[in-house]
Enzyme design. Structure first.
Site: not given
Length: 192
Positions: A129, A158, A186
């Site tokens: 993350r 994001e 991602h």
């Protein structure tokens, strides 16, 4: 991403796609070998262990920091050294790969102070993350060559819900003009 940073794969692809390649040269895009380097895995859960198994095939020395130490059988199978203190591990490694969840205790876990513990040739890979790394400090470390490179598959903005977050992303802007940062959208866990 570990190989991409060290072997200049993305830089080479960009040179080709932009039509700037003038032909092979034995010293063009010199990459670094990863065999024998120390890989630090932050978060040795299911994903961290999968990375460890693959990394052994490339001859990396495995180190890890986790909330809890693995069972000795698992640790021996992975041939991984446990570090109870994250700061101590950061001083001993060449590559940091991050695999912890985003929680209040992991927010900016990799901050300015911890980035300074890494050696100048270190590389950071984050597929967990974006909020785990203080991205402003990561950019400063890259710009000032306090670390060699980074690759991120996740960015802090994001999940912000902001419509134009990518357009305004400092990481994207930096990566567009610098080859020591690779960003991907991602896709690390996206497979059939």
């Amino acid at each position: 991403l570990i190989l991409g940073v060290h072997r200049k794969i993305f830089e080479g692809s960009r040179i080709l796609t932009e039509g700037q390649w003038s032909g092979w040269s034995p010293i063009s895009l010199l990459g670094k070998r990863i065999s024998g380097r120390n890989l630090g895995i932050l978060g040795m859960g299911r994903i961290g262990q999968a990375v460890a198994l693959r990394a052994r095939s490339f001859g990396l020395n495995l180190h890890y920091h986790n909330r809890r130490r693995l069972h000795s059988e698992t640790e021996n199978h992975l041939e991984a050294k446990y570090w109870a203190n994250l700061d101590d591990m950061l001083r001993a490694i060449d590559i940091l790969t991050i695999h912890v969840p985003h929680t209040p205790s992991t927010f900016h876990l990799i901050n300015a102070r911890r980035l300074k513990l890494l050696n100048q040739s270190s590389v950071i890979v984050n597929t967990a993350r974006g909020e785990i790394i203080d991205e402003n400090e990561l950019l400063l470390a890259l710009k000032n060559k306090r670390i060699s490179g980074a690759a991120v598959d996740v960015m802090a903005e994001e999940f912000s819900g902001q419509k134009n977050w990518l357009k305004n992303s400092a990481l994207r802007k930096y990566a567009k003009n610098n080859d020591n940062l690779i960003i991907t959208p991602h896709i690390g866990g996206v497979t059939y």
